[in-house]
Motif scaffolding. Structure first.
Motif, PDB file in Angstrom:
ATOM      1  N   GLU A  40       0.798  -1.208   0.000  1.00 31.09           N
ATOM      2  CA  GLU A  40       0.000   0.000   0.000  1.00 31.09           C
ATOM      3  C   GLU A  40       0.840   1.272   0.000  1.00 31.09           C
ATOM      4  N   ALA A  41       2.151   1.154   0.104  1.00 28.96           N
ATOM      5  CA  ALA A  41       3.030   2.328   0.095  1.00 28.96           C
ATOM      6  C   ALA A  41       3.241   2.742  -1.360  1.00 28.96           C
ATOM      7  N   ILE A  42       2.312   3.555  -1.860  1.00 31.24           N
ATOM      8  CA  ILE A  42       2.285   3.894  -3.284  1.00 31.24           C
ATOM      9  C   ILE A  42       2.459   5.388  -3.468  1.00 31.24           C
ATOM     10  N   LYS A  43       3.341   5.763  -4.359  1.00 26.24           N
ATOM     11  CA  LYS A  43       3.516   7.163  -4.773  1.00 26.24           C
ATOM     12  C   LYS A  43       2.903   7.273  -6.153  1.00 26.24           C
ATOM     13  N   ALA A  44       1.779   7.975  -6.241  1.00 24.27           N
ATOM     14  CA  ALA A  44       1.060   8.076  -7.504  1.00 24.27           C
ATOM     15  C   ALA A  44       1.574   9.246  -8.341  1.00 24.27           C
ATOM     16  N   PHE A  45       1.629   9.026  -9.643  1.00 21.61           N
ATOM     17  CA  PHE A  45       1.960  10.060 -10.616  1.00 21.61           C
ATOM     18  C   PHE A  45       0.789  10.119 -11.591  1.00 21.61           C
ATOM     19  N   GLY A  46       0.206  11.273 -11.775  1.00 16.81           N
ATOM     20  CA  GLY A  46      -0.945  11.371 -12.660  1.00 16.81           C
ATOM     21  C   GLY A  46      -2.233  11.079 -11.931  1.00 16.81           C
ATOM     22  N   SER A  47      -3.251  10.677 -12.680  1.00 14.45           N
ATOM     23  CA  SER A  47      -4.588  10.529 -12.105  1.00 14.45           C
ATOM     24  C   SER A  47      -4.868   9.157 -11.502  1.00 14.45           C
ATOM     25  N   TRP A  48      -4.038   8.155 -11.781  1.00 14.35           N
ATOM     26  CA  TRP A  48      -4.264   6.828 -11.213  1.00 14.35           C
ATOM     27  C   TRP A  48      -3.791   6.830  -9.767  1.00 14.35           C
ATOM     28  N   LYS A  49      -4.678   6.508  -8.825  1.00  8.24           N
ATOM     29  CA  LYS A  49      -4.346   6.538  -7.403  1.00  8.24           C
ATOM     30  C   LYS A  49      -4.811   5.244  -6.718  1.00  8.24           C
ATOM     31  N   PRO A  50      -4.158   4.148  -7.008  1.00  7.18           N
ATOM     32  CA  PRO A  50      -4.571   2.880  -6.393  1.00  7.18           C
ATOM     33  C   PRO A  50      -4.258   2.857  -4.901  1.00  7.18           C
ATOM     34  N   GLU A  51      -5.094   2.156  -4.141  1.00  7.48           N
ATOM     35  CA  GLU A  51      -4.857   1.970  -2.709  1.00  7.48           C
ATOM     36  C   GLU A  51      -3.832   0.865  -2.456  1.00  7.48           C
ATOM     37  N   ARG A  52      -3.923  -0.189  -3.245  1.00  6.86           N
ATOM     38  CA  ARG A  52      -3.058  -1.370  -3.049  1.00  6.86           C
ATOM     39  C   ARG A  52      -2.758  -1.965  -4.414  1.00  6.86           C
ATOM     40  N   VAL A  53      -1.508  -2.381  -4.616  1.00 11.56           N
ATOM     41  CA  VAL A  53      -1.094  -3.002  -5.874  1.00 11.56           C
ATOM     42  C   VAL A  53      -0.365  -4.301  -5.552  1.00 11.56           C
ATOM     43  N   ILE A  54      -0.682  -5.322  -6.337  1.00 12.27           N
ATOM     44  CA  ILE A  54      -0.036  -6.628  -6.202  1.00 12.27           C
ATOM     45  C   ILE A  54       0.498  -7.014  -7.582  1.00 12.27           C
TER      46      ILE A  54
END
Length: 96
Positions: A40-54
């Protein structure tokens, strides 16, 4: 060629999702999958803002198919369906 199963997940029931995570990991491993990203430690760039990525690497598309259609996975799929909103894609690896 390796393939990558990439999932975006929005957790709606943390307890039930935790149960799913505990049960899915050994099944992924059994079918040749290896986690590269799970967090869940995500740095978003642009409009995509996921909460969790696997991101899970599998040896082939057939391994992914076998995993998703296995009786072991089908037995726990409802935990994921009830605890998170997910989207997924399958991408072939780069062989440069």
């Amino acid at each position: 060629m390796s393939v990558y199963f990439i999932i975006e997940s929005k957790v709606i029931d943390k307890d039930k999702y935790a149960q799913y995570i505990d049960k899915v990991s050994p099944i992924v491993k059994k079918y040749g999958g290896r986690y590269h990203v799970r967090g869940e430690a995500i740095k978003a760039f642009g409009s995509w803002k996921p909460e969790r990525v696997i991101v899970i690497e599998f040896p082939t598309k057939n391994h992914v198919h076998d995993w998703l259609t296995s009786s072991e996975y089908k037995a726990i799929a409802s935990l994921r369906e009830e605890s998170a909103e997910t989207q997924a894609i399958l991408v072939s690896g780069y062989e440069g």
